[in-house]
Design an enzyme around this catalytic site. Structure first.
Site, PDB file in Angstrom:
ATOM      1  N   LYS A 173      46.553  50.858  31.532  1.00 42.16           N
ATOM      2  CA  LYS A 173      47.636  50.081  32.147  1.00 42.16           C
ATOM      3  C   LYS A 173      48.879  50.110  31.259  1.00 42.16           C
ATOM      4  CE  LYS A 173      44.845  46.670  31.848  1.00 42.16           C
ATOM      5  NZ  LYS A 173      44.092  45.408  31.866  1.00 42.16           N
ATOM      6  N   THR A 223      54.429  38.142  31.932  1.00 42.71           N
ATOM      7  CA  THR A 223      53.686  37.295  32.877  1.00 42.71           C
ATOM      8  C   THR A 223      52.206  37.328  32.499  1.00 42.71           C
ATOM      9  OG1 THR A 223      55.296  37.651  34.597  1.00 42.71           O
ATOM     10  CG2 THR A 223      53.148  36.898  35.310  1.00 42.71           C
ATOM     11  N   GLY A 225      48.101  36.909  32.834  1.00 43.33           N
ATOM     12  CA  GLY A 225      46.985  37.082  33.764  1.00 43.33           C
ATOM     13  C   GLY A 225      47.039  38.340  34.617  1.00 43.33           C
ATOM     14  N   THR A 226      47.947  39.255  34.264  1.00 45.25           N
ATOM     15  CA  THR A 226      48.100  40.470  35.081  1.00 45.25           C
ATOM     16  C   THR A 226      46.854  41.359  35.013  1.00 45.25           C
ATOM     17  OG1 THR A 226      49.320  41.380  33.210  1.00 45.25           O
ATOM     18  CG2 THR A 226      50.614  40.648  35.087  1.00 45.25           C
ATOM     19  N   GLY A 227      46.329  41.540  33.795  1.00 40.80           N
ATOM     20  CA  GLY A 227      45.167  42.433  33.619  1.00 40.80           C
ATOM     21  C   GLY A 227      43.940  41.874  34.318  1.00 40.80           C
ATOM     22  N   CYS A 228      43.724  40.557  34.175  1.00 45.70           N
ATOM     23  CA  CYS A 228      42.563  39.916  34.822  1.00 45.70           C
ATOM     24  C   CYS A 228      42.659  40.109  36.335  1.00 45.70           C
ATOM     25  CB  CYS A 228      42.548  38.416  34.536  1.00 45.70           C
ATOM     26  SG  CYS A 228      42.391  37.995  32.810  1.00 45.70           S
TER      27      CYS A 228
HETATM   28  N1  LIG Z   1      56.787  43.545  34.102  1.00 44.56           N
HETATM   29  C1  LIG Z   1      55.989  44.290  34.864  1.00 44.56           C
HETATM   30  N2  LIG Z   1      56.502  44.965  35.924  1.00 44.56           N
HETATM   31  C2  LIG Z   1      55.710  45.708  36.723  1.00 44.56           C
HETATM   32  N3  LIG Z   1      54.381  45.837  36.546  1.00 44.56           N
HETATM   33  C3  LIG Z   1      53.794  45.202  35.501  1.00 44.56           C
HETATM   34  C4  LIG Z   1      54.566  44.395  34.611  1.00 44.56           C
HETATM   35  N4  LIG Z   1      53.721  43.864  33.681  1.00 44.56           N
HETATM   36  C5  LIG Z   1      52.495  44.308  33.991  1.00 44.56           C
HETATM   37  N5  LIG Z   1      52.526  45.121  35.067  1.00 44.56           N
HETATM   38  C6  LIG Z   1      51.380  45.758  35.739  1.00 44.56           C
HETATM   39  O1  LIG Z   1      50.329  44.780  35.744  1.00 44.56           O
HETATM   40  C7  LIG Z   1      49.062  45.417  35.611  1.00 44.56           C
HETATM   41  C8  LIG Z   1      48.333  44.868  34.389  1.00 44.56           C
HETATM   42  O2  LIG Z   1      48.821  45.551  33.252  1.00 44.56           O
HETATM   43  P1  LIG Z   1      48.981  44.913  31.821  1.00 44.56           P
HETATM   44  O3  LIG Z   1      49.895  43.722  31.924  1.00 44.56           O
HETATM   45  O4  LIG Z   1      49.381  46.007  30.912  1.00 44.56           O
HETATM   46  O5  LIG Z   1      47.506  44.436  31.510  1.00 44.56           O
HETATM   47  P2  LIG Z   1      46.971  43.317  30.512  1.00 44.56           P
HETATM   48  O6  LIG Z   1      47.287  41.990  31.163  1.00 44.56           O
HETATM   49  O7  LIG Z   1      45.521  43.599  30.419  1.00 44.56           O
HETATM   50  O8  LIG Z   1      47.702  43.479  29.225  1.00 44.56           O
HETATM   51  C9  LIG Z   1      49.369  46.913  35.536  1.00 44.56           C
HETATM   52  O9  LIG Z   1      49.293  47.455  36.841  1.00 44.56           O
HETATM   53  C10 LIG Z   1      50.794  46.952  35.000  1.00 44.56           C
HETATM   54  O10 LIG Z   1      51.464  48.150  35.307  1.00 44.56           O
HETATM   55  C1  LIG Z   2      40.112  33.256  29.423  1.00 44.19           C
HETATM   56  C2  LIG Z   2      41.081  34.390  29.325  1.00 44.19           C
HETATM   57  N1  LIG Z   2      40.688  35.632  29.683  1.00 44.19           N
HETATM   58  C3  LIG Z   2      41.551  36.670  29.598  1.00 44.19           C
HETATM   59  C4  LIG Z   2      42.836  36.483  29.137  1.00 44.19           C
HETATM   60  C5  LIG Z   2      43.794  37.636  29.046  1.00 44.19           C
HETATM   61  O1  LIG Z   2      44.345  37.834  30.291  1.00 44.19           O
HETATM   62  P1  LIG Z   2      44.893  39.290  30.763  1.00 44.19           P
HETATM   63  O2  LIG Z   2      45.212  39.207  32.191  1.00 44.19           O
HETATM   64  O3  LIG Z   2      43.988  40.381  30.325  1.00 44.19           O
HETATM   65  O4  LIG Z   2      46.087  39.461  29.853  1.00 44.19           O
HETATM   66  P2  LIG Z   2      47.498  38.845  29.875  1.00 44.19           P
HETATM   67  O5  LIG Z   2      48.179  39.312  31.114  1.00 44.19           O
HETATM   68  O6  LIG Z   2      47.367  37.374  29.782  1.00 44.19           O
HETATM   69  O7  LIG Z   2      47.985  39.521  28.641  1.00 44.19           O
HETATM   70  C6  LIG Z   2      43.223  35.185  28.777  1.00 44.19           C
HETATM   71  N2  LIG Z   2      44.462  34.919  28.335  1.00 44.19           N
HETATM   72  N3  LIG Z   2      42.323  34.151  28.867  1.00 44.19           N
END
Ligand SMILES: Nc1ncnc2c1ncn2[C@@H]1O[C@H](COP(=O)(O)OP(=O)(O)O)[C@@H](O)[C@H]1O
Ligand SMILES: Cc1ncc(COP(=O)(O)OP(=O)(O)O)c(N)n1
Length: 284
Positions: A173, A223, A225-228
């Site tokens: 991602k 933002t 919680g995007t990955g979850c």
């Molecule tokens: N600011 C943003 N604009 C557009 N897409 C985003 C943005 N931030 C995250 N994403 C998308 O959200 C999803 C989760 O990615 P990411 O945020 O890297 O994961 P994580 O929360 O595990 O760090 C991916 O599809 C990523 O491309």
């Molecule tokens: C309880 C808990 N689990 C996972 C996360 C991390 O969330 P994730 O969506 O992978 O990442 P961010 O978008 O928050 O970077 C968390 N914070 N808490």
């Protein structure tokens, strides 16, 4: 109605973890069930406390639901430590669970650590080989592939290293890109010094690479919680019989909309609007 299981931590602030997973599953029309691994005291500013549950407590939750409910897909989020990671890997094997989505959660957006380092080996040896897809972010991908998080590494090299751990697909991602990654594949469309033009996620099956792109939303930077939510959406679509590339495409569309409609719930990072597609939101 297909049933989907999440095995993850609780985020008391409602933005990530189990709370994000269940909202995602509900709005994507599957029945969500949840196994708690840890309770975090967390809000939009960061993580104030973590209580990891005893493996016996995680085990009894898993046995209760796995003996009873037939899951079409499952996802893992915060597994916290090596013992819980090994336990989850054992259950996937014992119950022959299909459509496993592994989000190797290591660090929260706030920088707080959510996984003990000694769990990495268990992920690689026991969980990844059973996964349909693993969904690390860029930093997690580098750590798993044995690079320093600050090193600039092309996405293709990371994907090749990670597929060797045995999952069918790897999705790297590109949401939390770093300044140092501006020159890499994952941010090659960059037009500004600070933000890339596109949020690019790279899907690899060991043969070919497919990129999923969406406009990078500067307003949604950081933002929570995007990955979850992305991994929960992928699991929901796999349960509904989408192929992996189709599930990733549908999940990317879902997360992009939720980011576009993200909002401030507290004083810190923004949170996703999981319900952006519902009619009441359009009427507003
Ligand atoms: N600011 C943003 N604009 C557009 N897409 C985003 C943005 N931030 C995250 N994403 C998308 O959200 C999803 C989760 O990615 P990411 O945020 O890297 O994961 P994580 O929360 O595990 O760090 C991916 O599809 C990523 O491309
Ligand atoms: C309880 C808990 N689990 C996972 C996360 C991390 O969330 P994730 O969506 O992978 O990442 P961010 O978008 O928050 O970077 C968390 N914070 N808490």
């Amino acid at each position: 109605m297909q049933k989907v299981l999440t095995i993850a931590g609780s985020d008391s602030g409602g933005g990530a973890g189990i709370q994000a997973d269940l909202k995602t599953m509900t709005v994507n029309q599957v029945y969500g069930a949840a196994i708690l691994t840890a309770i975090t005291a967390q809000n939009t500013l960061g993580v104030q406390g973590v209580k990891v549950l005893a493996p016996e407590v995680v085990n009894s939750q898993l046995e209760s639901v796995l003996r009873d409910i037939d899951f079409a897909a499952l996802k893992t989020g915060m597994l916290a430590n090596a013992r819980i990671t090994a336990l989850v890997a054992d259950k996937v094997k014992k119950y022959n669970l299909k459509n496993l989505v592994v989000d190797p959660v290591m660090v929260a957006t706030s920088g707080d650590l959510l996984l003990k380092e000694n769990a990495l080996d268990i992920y690689k040896r026991e969980l990844f080989p059973q996964a349909e897809i693993i969904t690390p972010n860029l930093t997690e991908a580098k750590i798993l592939a044995g690079f320093e998080p600050t090193t600039v590494v092309p996405g293709e090299i990371l994907a090749e290293k990670l597929i060797n751990f045995g999952s069918k697909y790897v999705l790297i991602k590109g949401g939390h890109f770093e300044q140092s990654d501006q020159s890499t594949e994952l941010a090659k469309n960059s037009t500004s010094k600070t933000f890339p033009a596109q949020a690019v996620d790279l899907l690899y099956d060991g043969c070919s690479i497919k990129r999923f792109t969406a406009p990078y939303l500067e307003s949604a930077y950081n933002t929570h919680g995007t990955g979850c939510s992305l991994s929960a959406a992928i699991a929901s679509y796999l349960a509904r019989d989408y192929s992996v590339p189709a599930a990733v495409g549908a999940a990317k569309k879902f997360i992009t909309g939720a980011l576009k409609h993200s909002f401030k719930a507290g004083a810190g990072s923004r949170v996703l609007n999981h319900f952006w597609e519902l009619e009441y939101d359009k009427v507003k």
